[in-house]
Design a protein around this motif. Structure first.
Motif, PDB file in Angstrom:
ATOM      1  N   LYS A   1      17.697  33.381 -18.747  1.00 29.34           N
ATOM      2  CA  LYS A   1      18.539  33.777 -17.609  1.00 29.34           C
ATOM      3  C   LYS A   1      18.274  35.222 -17.213  1.00 29.34           C
ATOM      4  N   ARG A   2      18.145  36.113 -18.189  1.00 31.39           N
ATOM      5  CA  ARG A   2      17.889  37.526 -17.926  1.00 31.39           C
ATOM      6  C   ARG A   2      16.579  37.686 -17.138  1.00 31.39           C
ATOM      7  N   ILE A   3      15.551  36.956 -17.544  1.00 31.25           N
ATOM      8  CA  ILE A   3      14.254  37.050 -16.863  1.00 31.25           C
ATOM      9  C   ILE A   3      14.340  36.468 -15.460  1.00 31.25           C
ATOM     10  N   MET A   4      14.942  35.301 -15.329  1.00 32.35           N
ATOM     11  CA  MET A   4      14.944  34.603 -14.033  1.00 32.35           C
ATOM     12  C   MET A   4      15.866  35.239 -13.005  1.00 32.35           C
ATOM     13  N   LEU A   5      16.892  35.945 -13.426  1.00 32.56           N
ATOM     14  CA  LEU A   5      17.803  36.573 -12.482  1.00 32.56           C
ATOM     15  C   LEU A   5      17.495  38.038 -12.222  1.00 32.56           C
ATOM     16  N   SER A   6      16.392  38.506 -12.786  1.00 29.86           N
ATOM     17  CA  SER A   6      16.035  39.927 -12.601  1.00 29.86           C
ATOM     18  C   SER A   6      15.210  40.105 -11.328  1.00 29.86           C
ATOM     19  N   ASN A   7      15.160  41.320 -10.884  1.00 31.15           N
ATOM     20  CA  ASN A   7      14.306  41.659  -9.747  1.00 31.15           C
ATOM     21  C   ASN A   7      12.953  42.073 -10.237  1.00 31.15           C
TER      22      ASN A   7
END
Length: 84
Positions: free
Chosen positions: A78-84
């Motif tokens: 989630k951290r990777i996929m929701l990051s810019n």
């Protein structure tokens, strides 16, 4: 039972927060899963003959965040996929 003690010692060392290699490999593999390439191109070789990370600070941050987050895979995805 002496083997059980050695296996436990190895498992404890692999998952120790002071050993960032395990978390770095996991973060790199998850990055590779999502984007087709890892931050370290030679994802099966983090040794001296492997490639250097393209973004070492990002890899270190992801690994540290993964450990601090309780080694939760879903959280890292989630951290990777929701990051810019």
């Amino acid at each position: 039972q002496p083997r059980a003690g050695r296996r436990r010692a190895l498992a404890d060392w692999i998952a120790d927060a002071k050993n960032p290699l395990t978390a770095r490999v996991i973060a790199n593999r998850i990055w590779q899963f999502h984007f087709g390439r890892g931050l370290v191109r030679s994802s099966s070789n983090f040794g001296l003959q492997g490639d250097a990370p393209t973004h070492p600070e990002l890899l270190d941050w992801l690994a540290t965040d993964f450990i601090d987050g309780g080694w939760k895979f879903k959280r890292l995805h989630k951290r990777i996929m929701l990051s810019n």
